[in-house]
Design an enzyme around this catalytic site. Sequence first.
Site, mmCIF file in Angstrom:
data_model
loop_
_atom_site.group_PDB
_atom_site.id
_atom_site.type_symbol
_atom_site.label_atom_id
_atom_site.label_comp_id
_atom_site.label_asym_id
_atom_site.label_seq_id
_atom_site.Cartn_x
_atom_site.Cartn_y
_atom_site.Cartn_z
ATOM 1 N N GLN A 283 0.796 -1.218 0.000
ATOM 2 C CA GLN A 283 0.000 0.000 0.000
ATOM 3 C C GLN A 283 0.839 1.283 0.000
ATOM 4 O O GLN A 283 0.331 2.342 -0.345
ATOM 5 C CB GLN A 283 -0.957 -0.004 1.197
ATOM 6 C CG GLN A 283 -1.980 -1.125 1.104
ATOM 7 C CD GLN A 283 -2.919 -1.150 2.289
ATOM 8 O OE1 GLN A 283 -2.617 -1.755 3.309
ATOM 9 N NE2 GLN A 283 -4.057 -0.500 2.183
ATOM 10 N N ARG B 114 3.864 0.131 13.006
ATOM 11 C CA ARG B 114 3.531 -1.170 12.433
ATOM 12 C C ARG B 114 3.627 -1.083 10.916
ATOM 13 O O ARG B 114 2.902 -0.305 10.291
ATOM 14 C CB ARG B 114 2.116 -1.581 12.855
ATOM 15 C CG ARG B 114 1.664 -2.859 12.178
ATOM 16 C CD ARG B 114 0.285 -3.351 12.603
ATOM 17 N NE ARG B 114 0.000 -4.545 11.832
ATOM 18 C CZ ARG B 114 -1.081 -4.722 11.076
ATOM 19 N NH1 ARG B 114 -2.034 -3.817 11.019
ATOM 20 N NH2 ARG B 114 -1.227 -5.821 10.374
ATOM 21 N N HIS C 158 1.141 -9.246 4.642
ATOM 22 C CA HIS C 158 -0.022 -8.358 4.494
ATOM 23 C C HIS C 158 -0.484 -8.460 3.030
ATOM 24 O O HIS C 158 -0.465 -7.490 2.287
ATOM 25 C CB HIS C 158 0.338 -6.929 4.891
ATOM 26 C CG HIS C 158 -0.849 -6.062 5.227
ATOM 27 N ND1 HIS C 158 -0.993 -5.414 6.445
ATOM 28 C CD2 HIS C 158 -1.946 -5.731 4.515
ATOM 29 C CE1 HIS C 158 -2.122 -4.716 6.450
ATOM 30 N NE2 HIS C 158 -2.724 -4.893 5.287
ATOM 31 N N ASN D 212 -1.709 -10.710 8.508
ATOM 32 C CA ASN D 212 -2.702 -9.661 8.674
ATOM 33 C C ASN D 212 -4.033 -10.122 8.076
ATOM 34 O O ASN D 212 -4.115 -10.453 6.891
ATOM 35 C CB ASN D 212 -2.273 -8.389 7.935
ATOM 36 C CG ASN D 212 -3.346 -7.305 8.027
ATOM 37 O OD1 ASN D 212 -3.558 -6.736 9.093
ATOM 38 N ND2 ASN D 212 -4.052 -7.027 6.928
ATOM 39 N N ASN E 130 -7.792 -5.965 14.286
ATOM 40 C CA ASN E 130 -8.160 -4.856 13.404
ATOM 41 C C ASN E 130 -9.668 -4.691 13.474
ATOM 42 O O ASN E 130 -10.409 -5.645 13.225
ATOM 43 C CB ASN E 130 -7.774 -5.145 11.944
ATOM 44 C CG ASN E 130 -6.279 -5.109 11.716
ATOM 45 O OD1 ASN E 130 -5.511 -4.802 12.625
ATOM 46 N ND2 ASN E 130 -5.867 -5.410 10.496
ATOM 47 N N GLU F 25 -5.173 -2.081 14.083
ATOM 48 C CA GLU F 25 -5.733 -1.132 13.113
ATOM 49 C C GLU F 25 -7.081 -0.638 13.600
ATOM 50 O O GLU F 25 -7.861 -1.407 14.156
ATOM 51 C CB GLU F 25 -5.974 -1.770 11.725
ATOM 52 C CG GLU F 25 -4.740 -1.989 10.908
ATOM 53 C CD GLU F 25 -5.045 -2.615 9.544
ATOM 54 O OE1 GLU F 25 -6.159 -2.408 9.008
ATOM 55 O OE2 GLU F 25 -4.161 -3.312 9.027
ATOM 56 N N TRP G 120 -4.934 3.329 11.733
ATOM 57 C CA TRP G 120 -4.794 3.078 10.297
ATOM 58 C C TRP G 120 -5.325 4.300 9.602
ATOM 59 O O TRP G 120 -6.498 4.561 9.692
ATOM 60 C CB TRP G 120 -5.560 1.836 9.844
ATOM 61 C CG TRP G 120 -5.310 1.612 8.376
ATOM 62 C CD1 TRP G 120 -6.028 2.138 7.328
ATOM 63 C CD2 TRP G 120 -4.239 0.863 7.792
ATOM 64 N NE1 TRP G 120 -5.466 1.749 6.143
ATOM 65 C CE2 TRP G 120 -4.369 0.986 6.395
ATOM 66 C CE3 TRP G 120 -3.171 0.119 8.326
ATOM 67 C CZ2 TRP G 120 -3.469 0.369 5.513
ATOM 68 C CZ3 TRP G 120 -2.300 -0.483 7.447
ATOM 69 C CH2 TRP G 120 -2.455 -0.357 6.056
ATOM 70 N N GLU H 192 -5.599 1.838 -1.417
ATOM 71 C CA GLU H 192 -6.643 1.139 -0.673
ATOM 72 C C GLU H 192 -7.212 -0.019 -1.516
ATOM 73 O O GLU H 192 -8.377 -0.042 -1.874
ATOM 74 C CB GLU H 192 -7.716 2.140 -0.214
ATOM 75 C CG GLU H 192 -8.905 1.562 0.557
ATOM 76 C CD GLU H 192 -8.557 0.708 1.777
ATOM 77 O OE1 GLU H 192 -7.450 0.831 2.325
ATOM 78 O OE2 GLU H 192 -9.407 -0.111 2.150
ATOM 79 N N TRP H 193 -6.332 -0.957 -1.853
ATOM 80 C CA TRP H 193 -6.723 -2.206 -2.519
ATOM 81 C C TRP H 193 -7.633 -1.968 -3.715
ATOM 82 O O TRP H 193 -7.299 -1.144 -4.567
ATOM 83 C CB TRP H 193 -7.302 -3.175 -1.465
ATOM 84 C CG TRP H 193 -6.365 -3.326 -0.299
ATOM 85 C CD1 TRP H 193 -6.549 -2.892 0.983
ATOM 86 C CD2 TRP H 193 -5.036 -3.904 -0.313
ATOM 87 N NE1 TRP H 193 -5.436 -3.165 1.765
ATOM 88 C CE2 TRP H 193 -4.495 -3.784 0.998
ATOM 89 C CE3 TRP H 193 -4.242 -4.523 -1.294
ATOM 90 C CZ2 TRP H 193 -3.225 -4.254 1.350
ATOM 91 C CZ3 TRP H 193 -2.969 -4.983 -0.947
ATOM 92 C CH2 TRP H 193 -2.487 -4.852 0.351
HETATM 93 C C1 PNW Z 1 -7.820 -3.659 6.368
HETATM 94 N N1 PNW Z 1 -13.776 -4.858 4.045
HETATM 95 O O1 PNW Z 1 -8.492 -4.209 5.298
HETATM 96 C C2 PNW Z 1 -6.377 -3.855 5.984
HETATM 97 O O2 PNW Z 1 -5.597 -4.511 6.923
HETATM 98 C C3 PNW Z 1 -5.721 -2.636 5.433
HETATM 99 O O3 PNW Z 1 -4.728 -3.032 4.538
HETATM 100 C C4 PNW Z 1 -6.762 -1.730 4.801
HETATM 101 O O4 PNW Z 1 -6.205 -0.654 4.121
HETATM 102 C C5 PNW Z 1 -7.682 -1.262 5.900
HETATM 103 O O5 PNW Z 1 -8.258 -2.366 6.588
HETATM 104 C C6 PNW Z 1 -8.809 -0.357 5.425
HETATM 105 O O6 PNW Z 1 -9.624 -1.033 4.530
HETATM 106 C C7 PNW Z 1 -9.812 -4.286 5.055
HETATM 107 O O7 PNW Z 1 -14.129 -4.823 2.844
HETATM 108 C C8 PNW Z 1 -10.206 -4.327 3.734
HETATM 109 O O8 PNW Z 1 -14.633 -5.075 4.946
HETATM 110 C C9 PNW Z 1 -11.512 -4.521 3.390
HETATM 111 C C10 PNW Z 1 -12.451 -4.657 4.386
HETATM 112 C C11 PNW Z 1 -12.068 -4.613 5.727
HETATM 113 C C12 PNW Z 1 -10.755 -4.422 6.051
#
Ligand code: PNW
Length: 569
Positions: free
Chosen positions: A60, A114, A160, A211, A351, A420, A466, A473-474
């Site tokens: 990220q 972290r 991660h 993670n 998290n 997180e 976080w 953001e994925w």
């Molecule tokens: C976490 N959802 O991911 C991750 O650990 C991080 O890398 C990410 O950036 C952060 O939360 C914020 O999204 C998630 O769709 C990704 O419910 C998706 C979801 C939840 C947590």
Amino acid sequence: MSATASDSIMETGTFVNCFLLVISLVIIPVNGGYDKERDALLKGTFPQDFIWSSATAAYQIEGAWNVSDKGPSVWDTLAHQDNNRDTGDVACDSYHKYPADIQLMKQMGLKYYRFSISWPRIFPTGEQQDGVNQDGVRYYNALINELIANDIQPMVTLFHWDLPQVLQDRYGGFLNNHTTNTTVIHDLFGDYARFCYQNFGDRVKYWITFNEPWITSWLGYGVGNFAPQHNEPAEGQYKAAHNIILSHAKAYHIYDDEFRAAQNGQVGITLNCDWGTPKTPADADAAIRYIQFSMGWFAHPIFKNGDYPEVMKTTMTRKAQEEGRTTSRLPEFTPEQKAYISGTGDFFGLNHYTTVEVIDTCCTPIENPSYDTDKDIGTGHAPDWPRAASSWLYVVPWGIRNLLGWIKEEYGDPDIYVTENGRSDHDQDPAIMMDMERICYYMMYTNEVMKASNMDNVKVKAYTAWSLLDNFEWLSGYSERFGLHYVDFNDPTRTRYPKASSVFFKQLVRNNGYPEGSEFTKYVENMWYFCHNTTEAEVNGYTGGASQISSLFSLFLAIPMMIAYSLIA
Ligand code: PNW
């Protein structure tokens, strides 16, 4: 920023907040969503050695996706599938700009950080025998050394989500032979963990193996919208989770057997979980099932008895019968494996972002079974829960206190590190620098964490925001911003700018909570009503109400914040 300077910000803030309180009383209608007793501000401080931290993850923020011998990860592959996607090719360019990141932490007074190591940056194919990328090792050594030189302790996640692509291609990644004893992926993860302990463990005392394995398992190998995009919703997630749990246990035992005596650190895992609250009293069992099927899936084996939660096993056995299968889609651990897995967490990493309402939908047999239908539940959200930019993120501060209490009860009172917690904004023009809603989020959620610690005696030892920076953001790319610091992704130098929330967080850390009588707590007291009602207002026409109110507030906050910026910059 010097103590005197920031104190004067807070004094200005207090003055300003008398106005805020008056305005909020006049403008914002009281809504039944705010529960005076449950949501009251608790004054007090966290235990003295409480860990305040902020988090990021390799894919990220690092960028430098193909420098030196770094191998591609499954996320590189996903991001490069077509030209319309945002990628992590450059991201925040932290591979080159890590000293700037560390200065941001230092300015906030954070003593912990972290971050995650990218497996394919260390072993390009994922396998040590194929070669080590020495530049990658140099990078993490430099990062760790720079942190320590600045009096910041590293807390390192080994995985991660950026699995080496070659391991996916060669072995099916975490789908590899999940029911045999010769599963290659466990050994390969173990080798990678060992290499990290060997090379960095003299300075790293906190290790997180995985993670959010729930995300890797379900989104990566079940629904398949996240990398590596394997779509097999009936079984993929159960196979992947099985392998992840065993890989985690392997990495834990390697530390125990080969490193603990000399390095004296801790190894845990980070699990994600929303709090599930029953919609009606009749949905109480369904709410438990929701938590057991998400967090319990991993936590029960690791922190309880080496095996999946009872309710998962019985539900899946019943499903097998209904579906006419001879075996359950949920794999079984052997007695040896159960013994090997049980007790492999020195701390419980959590998290947490949000809460869902759960309803019982048991038990209609389904033609195409999936993890989603296996739970026999439906989820929704109460109409007065305000929302963040991410579609799944509803702001329900009291949820974290309930969840922390649940973990304490269910898993024998472990040390819990919140690894997180945070809130997203939309990427918009002009940028949201006076991020009042993030300030409110951190204020309300950390206060609930303090209630868990000081009122419910939960052994919560750490709180991690976080994120340090806006980042990739994925699947949402750069359209959602979670950072305490703003990053301009169009600027080739990726300059970082502190948002108002970073100044708030600095004060929170310095005060170690909400001590009676401090200027900071007075500021919070004045903001408290506004924060709970901003979120109320958001509900009634999400984009309109709240942003208007917060722009009004930012007018008043602009002065102290501008002073803060000039001092930080
Ligand atoms: C976490 N959802 O991911 C991750 O650990 C991080 O890398 C990410 O950036 C952060 O939360 C914020 O999204 C998630 O769709 C990704 O419910 C998706 C979801 C939840 C947590």
